[in-house]
Structure formats: structure tokens, C-alpha cells
Design a protein around this motif. Structure first.
Motif, PDB file in Angstrom:
ATOM      1  N   ASP A  77      36.595  34.312  37.131  1.00 29.38           N
ATOM      2  CA  ASP A  77      37.132  35.032  38.294  1.00 29.38           C
ATOM      3  C   ASP A  77      38.434  35.755  37.959  1.00 29.38           C
ATOM      4  O   ASP A  77      38.692  36.857  38.457  1.00 29.38           O
ATOM      5  CB  ASP A  77      37.357  34.051  39.450  1.00 29.38           C
ATOM      6  N   VAL A  78      39.254  35.134  37.113  1.00 30.01           N
ATOM      7  CA  VAL A  78      40.505  35.778  36.703  1.00 30.01           C
ATOM      8  C   VAL A  78      40.200  37.028  35.885  1.00 30.01           C
ATOM      9  O   VAL A  78      40.823  38.084  36.066  1.00 30.01           O
ATOM     10  CB  VAL A  78      41.375  34.794  35.889  1.00 30.01           C
ATOM     11  N   LEU A  79      39.221  36.921  34.988  1.00 28.04           N
ATOM     12  CA  LEU A  79      38.840  38.069  34.176  1.00 28.04           C
ATOM     13  C   LEU A  79      38.315  39.206  35.044  1.00 28.04           C
ATOM     14  O   LEU A  79      38.667  40.375  34.839  1.00 28.04           O
ATOM     15  CB  LEU A  79      37.774  37.649  33.157  1.00 28.04           C
ATOM     16  N   PHE A  80      37.514  38.868  36.045  1.00 21.17           N
ATOM     17  CA  PHE A  80      36.982  39.896  36.929  1.00 21.17           C
ATOM     18  C   PHE A  80      38.103  40.540  37.748  1.00 21.17           C
ATOM     19  O   PHE A  80      38.090  41.755  37.994  1.00 21.17           O
ATOM     20  CB  PHE A  80      35.926  39.304  37.860  1.00 21.17           C
ATOM     21  N   ALA A  81      39.096  39.735  38.152  1.00 26.49           N
ATOM     22  CA  ALA A  81      40.238  40.285  38.887  1.00 26.49           C
ATOM     23  C   ALA A  81      41.020  41.269  38.022  1.00 26.49           C
ATOM     24  O   ALA A  81      41.486  42.309  38.504  1.00 26.49           O
ATOM     25  CB  ALA A  81      41.140  39.156  39.371  1.00 26.49           C
ATOM     26  N   LEU A  82      41.164  40.971  36.728  1.00 25.03           N
ATOM     27  CA  LEU A  82      41.857  41.888  35.824  1.00 25.03           C
ATOM     28  C   LEU A  82      41.081  43.197  35.654  1.00 25.03           C
ATOM     29  O   LEU A  82      41.677  44.273  35.558  1.00 25.03           O
ATOM     30  CB  LEU A  82      42.053  41.221  34.460  1.00 25.03           C
ATOM     31  N   ILE A  83      39.765  43.092  35.636  1.00 26.79           N
ATOM     32  CA  ILE A  83      38.942  44.302  35.542  1.00 26.79           C
ATOM     33  C   ILE A  83      39.111  45.149  36.788  1.00 26.79           C
ATOM     34  O   ILE A  83      39.240  46.382  36.716  1.00 26.79           O
ATOM     35  CB  ILE A  83      37.462  43.919  35.325  1.00 26.79           C
ATOM     36  N   LEU A  84      39.124  44.506  37.962  1.00 23.61           N
ATOM     37  CA  LEU A  84      39.351  45.244  39.199  1.00 23.61           C
ATOM     38  C   LEU A  84      40.742  45.882  39.215  1.00 23.61           C
ATOM     39  O   LEU A  84      40.918  46.996  39.720  1.00 23.61           O
ATOM     40  CB  LEU A  84      39.192  44.311  40.405  1.00 23.61           C
ATOM     41  N   LEU A  85      41.722  45.192  38.653  1.00 25.90           N
ATOM     42  CA  LEU A  85      43.069  45.739  38.583  1.00 25.90           C
ATOM     43  C   LEU A  85      43.103  47.006  37.741  1.00 25.90           C
ATOM     44  O   LEU A  85      43.826  47.956  38.062  1.00 25.90           O
ATOM     45  CB  LEU A  85      44.025  44.694  38.004  1.00 25.90           C
ATOM     46  N   GLN A  86      42.306  47.038  36.694  1.00 24.62           N
ATOM     47  CA  GLN A  86      42.277  48.212  35.833  1.00 24.62           C
ATOM     48  C   GLN A  86      41.747  49.428  36.584  1.00 24.62           C
ATOM     49  O   GLN A  86      42.107  50.570  36.277  1.00 24.62           O
ATOM     50  CB  GLN A  86      41.419  47.917  34.600  1.00 24.62           C
ATOM     51  N   LEU A  87      40.896  49.202  37.591  1.00 23.89           N
ATOM     52  CA  LEU A  87      40.376  50.311  38.383  1.00 23.89           C
ATOM     53  C   LEU A  87      41.471  51.043  39.143  1.00 23.89           C
ATOM     54  O   LEU A  87      41.316  52.212  39.509  1.00 23.89           O
ATOM     55  CB  LEU A  87      39.327  49.801  39.382  1.00 23.89           C
ATOM     56  N   MET A  88      42.571  50.352  39.406  1.00 21.71           N
ATOM     57  CA  MET A  88      43.659  50.938  40.187  1.00 21.71           C
ATOM     58  C   MET A  88      44.636  51.737  39.327  1.00 21.71           C
ATOM     59  O   MET A  88      45.564  52.343  39.850  1.00 21.71           O
ATOM     60  CB  MET A  88      44.420  49.834  40.925  1.00 21.71           C
ATOM     61  N   ILE A  89      44.429  51.736  38.019  1.00 20.14           N
ATOM     62  CA  ILE A  89      45.336  52.429  37.104  1.00 20.14           C
ATOM     63  C   ILE A  89      44.703  53.745  36.688  1.00 20.14           C
ATOM     64  O   ILE A  89      43.609  53.772  36.122  1.00 20.14           O
ATOM     65  CB  ILE A  89      45.640  51.573  35.865  1.00 20.14           C
ATOM     66  N   ALA A  90      45.371  54.847  36.953  1.00 23.61           N
ATOM     67  CA  ALA A  90      44.859  56.163  36.569  1.00 23.61           C
ATOM     68  C   ALA A  90      44.865  56.292  35.043  1.00 23.61           C
ATOM     69  O   ALA A  90      45.810  55.855  34.379  1.00 23.61           O
ATOM     70  CB  ALA A  90      45.712  57.262  37.193  1.00 23.61           C
ATOM     71  N   PRO A  91      43.817  56.883  34.462  1.00 18.19           N
ATOM     72  CA  PRO A  91      43.765  57.028  32.997  1.00 18.19           C
ATOM     73  C   PRO A  91      44.958  57.790  32.430  1.00 18.19           C
ATOM     74  O   PRO A  91      45.382  57.530  31.292  1.00 18.19           O
ATOM     75  CB  PRO A  91      42.459  57.803  32.775  1.00 18.19           C
ATOM     76  N   GLU A  92      45.522  58.729  33.199  1.00 17.21           N
ATOM     77  CA  GLU A  92      46.652  59.521  32.711  1.00 17.21           C
ATOM     78  C   GLU A  92      47.868  58.649  32.423  1.00 17.21           C
ATOM     79  O   GLU A  92      48.679  58.968  31.551  1.00 17.21           O
ATOM     80  CB  GLU A  92      47.017  60.605  33.725  1.00 17.21           C
ATOM     81  N   ILE A  93      48.019  57.557  33.174  1.00 18.23           N
ATOM     82  CA  ILE A  93      49.163  56.661  32.974  1.00 18.23           C
ATOM     83  C   ILE A  93      49.102  56.000  31.606  1.00 18.23           C
ATOM     84  O   ILE A  93      50.140  55.709  30.998  1.00 18.23           O
ATOM     85  CB  ILE A  93      49.210  55.613  34.102  1.00 18.23           C
TER      86      ILE A  93
END
Length: 274
Positions: free
Chosen positions: A104-120
């Protein structure tokens, strides 16, 4: 059922808005087609008697190594989308059906990555590619995109809707973990794969910023970066050549959509239903 007057008005408004949006979307495409197929003298005004010509496409093809650009783009799109489908499938299956500590922690980190724009992440990714010696290479363009948080999320949610009874039946028939994945889960998610693949092919075919940052030579440029040679300040801007080059770049995707539009729409509809 008979429509009420209010329903007729709402339908008329929706139709008018749809036509307005469609016309606004088509105007740049119509201008690009007109300019690309006519001599430069007719780029700024419409004249139905203007002669048709393919000279702009010839000039664009000669002005830059388009054959190399097309090859680079096709290789990049093929490698990236293929790797994403394989890696996202295995990660999604593990997160959806396998039990392990920290899932579940790993999946939460993956979801967090969705919120980061690739340009950043462009600066960090560039430094990483420089450490790996992958600057100005096709691998340098592809490596940051070989997997996708969105793909993992989308496939995980789809795999969780597959009844466990199907998996149990497959195991009784002698399938191992990969056999279950290939024979049960992958066929159930076929519309998702089609819809996701179409989105990713379009995105990576048109991706510009990261290839612009990571490439320096003609040999590694994809189509989108190669188009920039036509806007040189020193040589001036020749809109006839630019539009011809743009049509050559967008033509394969546009042609594929026109030919397979029914399959495109059906795949997205089935993906949405799930």
C-alpha cells in the motif's frame, strides 16, 4: 419519448457549441493544408485559382534529415510504449493481486508521482542521464519514460475488477503466476491496453521539451525537435515550408486516427465503462 421545448433548446445549444468548437479546431489545420500545398505567395490569402504544388514538401524534406527524424521517432515510440505495457502490467498485477509487505505504501508513492509534472523533473533527469553517459542518445530520451505511474494505476484498477474465481480456475488448470496474468488478466484488460497505448503513442510522438533538453545532434533528434530548424531567426520564417514539415510530422497520427477512428472511440468507451 417526446422532447420538451427546453430539451430542444438544450440540444440546439449543444449542437451549436459542438460545431463552433469543431470549426475553431479545424481552422489552423485548414490553413496549414492550404499553405503547405500552395506556393509561398499564397500563404497569406486564399485564391481558389492558386496552383497546387508539392514543392514545399520537397524543400522541407531537403532542408532537414527527415528520414532520420522519422526513424528516431518510430524507434522511441516503439521502445517506450512496449516497455511501458510490459512493466506496467507486471507492476499493476503485483499491486492488485499479490500480497507483500509495503504494498500500500508503494502504491501511494506511485499515486504521488502522478501529481508531479514531468517538467519539474527535467533537471534531475538530465543530471541522471549525464551520470549514465546517456546525454544526446536515444536511450537518454527513452529511459525516464520506460514505465508510467498512470499506466500502473489504470491497469491495477482494471485487474482488481477481474473475479478471483477466474484466477483460481486458471490455477486449477495448471497455470502459474505468469500464466494467470497472460491468460486471465491481460485479455480482460484489452480495451484498456488499446486506449492507453493510443494515448502514449500520441504523447511520445509529439513530446518536445525533454528531447529538446537531452539532445544536441541531428542523429538523435526526433521529429518534434527537428521541426525547430525551420524557425531559424537567421534564415527567416518560411511558413510554406514550416506547414509542410508540420503536416509530414503530424500526418501519420492524423491518418491513423481517420482510418481507425471507430476502433479508437470504442476502446475509450470500453475503458471508461470499466
Amino acid at each position: 419519448m417526446k422532447r420538451t421545448p427546453l430539451a430542444h433548446v438544450a440540444h440546439a445549444v449543444d449542437t451549436a457549441l459542438a460545431w463552433t468548437v469543431g470549426i475553431l479546431w479545424l481552422l489552423p489545420l485548414v490553413y496549414a493544408i492550404w499553405t503547405a500545398f500552395h506556393p509561398p505567395a499564397y500563404a497569406t490569402h486564399f485564391d481558389l485559382s492558386a496552383p497546387l504544388s508539392l514543392d514545399n514538401f520537397r524543400r522541407a524534406w531537403i532542408a532537414a534529415p527527415f528520414a532520420r527524424y522519422f526513424l528516431n521517432t518510430i524507434v522511441l515510440v516503439t521502445v517506450i510504449v512496449s516497455a511501458q505495457i510490459v512493466l506496467c502490467t507486471m507492476a499493476a498485477f503485483a499491486l492488485a493481486r499479490l500480497e507483500f509487505r509495503g504494498r500500500d505504501v508503494l502504491f501511494a508513492l506511485i499515486l504521488l508521482q502522478l501529481m508531479i509534472a514531468p517538467e519539474i523533473l527535467a533537471v534531475v533527469n538530465y543530471r541522471t542521464m549525464k551520470m549514465l553517459g546517456a546525454v544526446d542518445t536515444l536511450w537518454g530520451i527513452a529511459l525516464p519514460y520506460l514505465t508510467s505511474a498512470f499506466g500502473i494505476f489504470l491497469l491495477r484498477q482494471t485487474f482488481k475488477t477481474v473475479p478471483k474465481e477466474l484466477e483460481e480456475a486458471a490455477r486449477i488448470e495448471g497455470c502459474g503466476t505468469f500464466g494467470v496474468l497472460w491468460r486471465v488478466y491481460v485479455p480482460a484488460a484489452r480495451p484498456i491496453y488499446v486506449a492507453y497505448g493510443l494515448v502514449q503513442v500520441s504523447y511520445h510522438w509529439n513530446n518536445f521539451l525533454w528531447p529538446l533538453i537531452i539532445t544536441n545532434s541531428v542523429e538523435t533528434r526526433p521529429l518534434t525537435v527537428g521541426l525547430s530548424v525551420f524557425s531559424s531567426v537567421d534564415q527567416g520564417i518560411d511558413w510554406s515550408v514550416i506547414t509542410a514539415a508540420t503536416l509530414m510530422t503530424a500526418g501519420p497520427l492524423l491518418g491513423a486516427f481517420l482510418i481507425f477512428q471507430r476502433q479508437f472511440v470504442q476502446s475509450f468507451m470500453r475503458a471508461g465503462i470499466r
